[in-house]
Design an enzyme around this catalytic site. Structure first.
Site, mmCIF file in Angstrom:
data_model
loop_
_atom_site.group_PDB
_atom_site.id
_atom_site.type_symbol
_atom_site.label_atom_id
_atom_site.label_comp_id
_atom_site.label_asym_id
_atom_site.label_seq_id
_atom_site.Cartn_x
_atom_site.Cartn_y
_atom_site.Cartn_z
ATOM 1 N N HIS A 246 0.845 -1.175 0.110
ATOM 2 C CA HIS A 246 -0.081 0.215 -0.011
ATOM 3 C C HIS A 246 0.954 1.176 -0.144
ATOM 4 C CE1 HIS A 246 -3.727 -2.054 1.878
ATOM 5 N NE2 HIS A 246 -3.220 -2.634 0.926
ATOM 6 N N GLU B 280 0.793 3.827 1.748
ATOM 7 C CA GLU B 280 1.475 4.328 3.253
ATOM 8 C C GLU B 280 2.732 3.341 3.697
ATOM 9 O OE1 GLU B 280 -1.641 3.353 2.151
ATOM 10 O OE2 GLU B 280 -3.129 4.038 3.605
ATOM 11 N N CYS C 198 -6.267 1.740 5.865
ATOM 12 C CA CYS C 198 -6.955 0.561 6.251
ATOM 13 C C CYS C 198 -6.266 0.237 7.545
ATOM 14 C CB CYS C 198 -6.562 -0.784 5.211
ATOM 15 S SG CYS C 198 -5.013 -1.109 5.122
ATOM 16 N N CYS D 297 -2.373 -0.414 7.526
ATOM 17 C CA CYS D 297 -1.464 0.696 7.510
ATOM 18 C C CYS D 297 -1.598 1.634 8.600
ATOM 19 C CB CYS D 297 -1.973 1.402 6.177
ATOM 20 S SG CYS D 297 -1.816 0.694 4.845
#
Length: 149
Positions: free
Chosen positions: A53, A55, A83, A86
């Site tokens: 992801h 992040e 999410c 993260c």
């Protein structure tokens, strides 16, 4: 130091992710002086890695730059509410401020879902600023998914 957003650069990373066929999410990490030290967009498909992801990739790069697994005083700007995975990584990295654009009622982990930072087992909760450039971030996501339907 006055508040300064790096959301435009995060949006640029999100647009680049969309061009690669990735869900358009971008993230930027700024140091305590406000200098950008890392930026990334989603690369889960490209890297065949469910943890890639925006992040996570930005946090990894910022930690390498800092020479530490912790980033006290740093800020993370991301186009979509993180999410739970993260959000947990943000806490573990000791990010001081999290700023995000679009809310994610389906998969978010900050203001929705498990609300990682309010959980009793959370080691560190950053200051959270939401809704920064939310309309632009939402439009990117909406257009991306509309083109795939």
């Amino acid at each position: 130091m006055s508040f300064r957003t790096h959301m435009e650069q995060a949006l640029s990373e999100a647009r680049a992710a969309a061009r690669r066929g990735e869900v358009p999410v971008g993230a930027v990490v700024a140091d305590p002086q406000g200098r950008v030290v890392a930026a990334a967009g989603n690369r889960t498909r490209e890297l065949m890695d469910p943890t890639a992801h925006a992040e996570i990739l930005a946090l990894r790069a910022a930690c390498r730059a800092a020479g530490s697994e912790r980033l006290p005083g740093h800020s993370l700007y991301v186009t979509l509410e993180p999410c739970p995975m993260c959000a947990a990584a943000i806490g573990f990295a000791r990010i001081a401020r999290l700023c995000y654009g679009a809310a994610d009622p389906k998969s978010g982990g900050v203001a929705h879902g498990v609300r990682v930072f309010t959980h009793p087992q959370c080691h560190h909760a950053p200051e959270v600023c939401d809704g920064i450039a939310a309309q632009a971030a939402e439009a990117l996501l909406r257009d991306f998914f509309a083109a795939r339907r």
